[in-house]
Every structure is written in structure tokens, then in C-alpha cells.
Enzyme design. Sequence first.
Site: not given
Ligand code: ADP
Length: 188
Positions: A13, A85, A124, A130, A141
Amino acid sequence: MRIVIFGPPGAGKGTQGVRLANALNISHLATGDMLRTEVAAGSELGKQAGQFMDRGDLVPDDVIIGMIQSHLTEGEGMVLDGFPRTLAQASALDEALAGAGLPLDRSVYFKVDRKELVKRLLNRAAEQGRSDDTPETINRRMDVYEEQTAPVLEYYGAAGKIIEIDGTGHPDDVFQRLLFAVNGEPEA
Ligand code: ADP
């Protein structure tokens, strides 16, 4: 155009969202990036969110909605990446857009199977380090995605609003599929 890109962790994404936003000259709003900026800055929000992120859990809805709400109706449009989400976040998005009389133009779902996702996230981890790309957190996750985020897919699916694309293969090919999903035609 207001576009949601949707998919599990590691689906691409972020990579594709930036490219799409640049191609359409709209902003890229990624809640994960916004949160990491807050964590790096050591802000109150960052301190609150960081603990959830490091465990692989979602940051509470009120924190996320508070952080992003004012941006949802800004400008000419945006690519939303990582939001909504949860079902509560999807409702908040609907309400914000309805309140401003703006449509959600597209929702695109990147389909990638779990085995491939875990492989990508471990790669990654090796490349970027990260803090939430450890094997335990990756599994968490994925489970959180299936429990809390997959229902959002059904929510959009029920409204006939989601376009599914294959998220595997070369990033350039995925990008062509994404542009086709958004525009109805391939672009250079
Ligand atoms: P990925 O899709 O690889 O998990 P992101 O960078 O989108 O990576 O998200 C990393 C973390 O940030 C998530 O595991 C969560 O803890 C938090 N996060 C991101 N977006 C949201 C959201 N919309 N609602 C709740 N937590 C979020």
C-alpha cells in the site's frame, strides 16, 4: 479523487500509494507514516501510539480518528493508505465525507496471500529495521488484520464499492493494475 487503498500489512500500500498520489497530483495520507512521525518527534500522541504499534496492535480508534479527521476533507483529494482499518474508522470516514458532501471515489483492495506477505515483511525487516517487523509482531499484525480490518473489506464489498487487484509481481505491474482500477485505462 478520494481513494482508499486497502490490504494487509506488506501488501504494498505504501509503495503504490505514493506513486498513485504523485500520478494524480493529490496527497498521500498514510496513518502509519503519520504515527511514525509522531513517535520520532516524541509527542504525546507518539508516546501513546508507540506502545500499540510495537506490539502489532491497532492504535485506538479515537486517537487515529482525532489525528486524521481534519485531513479527510482537505484539498482536491487524497490517497488514504492504512485508514480505515476498523469498522468504526470506516464509519468516521463516511460521516466526514457525507458531512462535506464529498464522495469516496474508489476503494482498491490489494490481494496478496499470507505466506508472501510474511516473506516481504521479513525482507523489509532485514533492509529497513522497522521496529514492528519482528517475526512475533508480524504474526500479530496479520491476526489483527484478519480480526479487525478484514471486516472493513466486507463493509465496502457489500456496498459494491471495492475493486480487487492482484498485489503480487513486479511493483511496476502492480502499479499498472492500480491505475487501471482507478482510471479504467492503463497509463504511462
Ligand atoms: P502495515 O500496513 O505494514 O502494518 P502501517 O505503516 O500502515 O503498516 O501501520 C503500522 C502500525 O501503525 C500498525 O500496526 C498500527 O499499530 C498503527 N496504525 C496505522 N494505521 C492505523 C489505523 N488506521 N488504526 C489503528 N492503528 C493504525
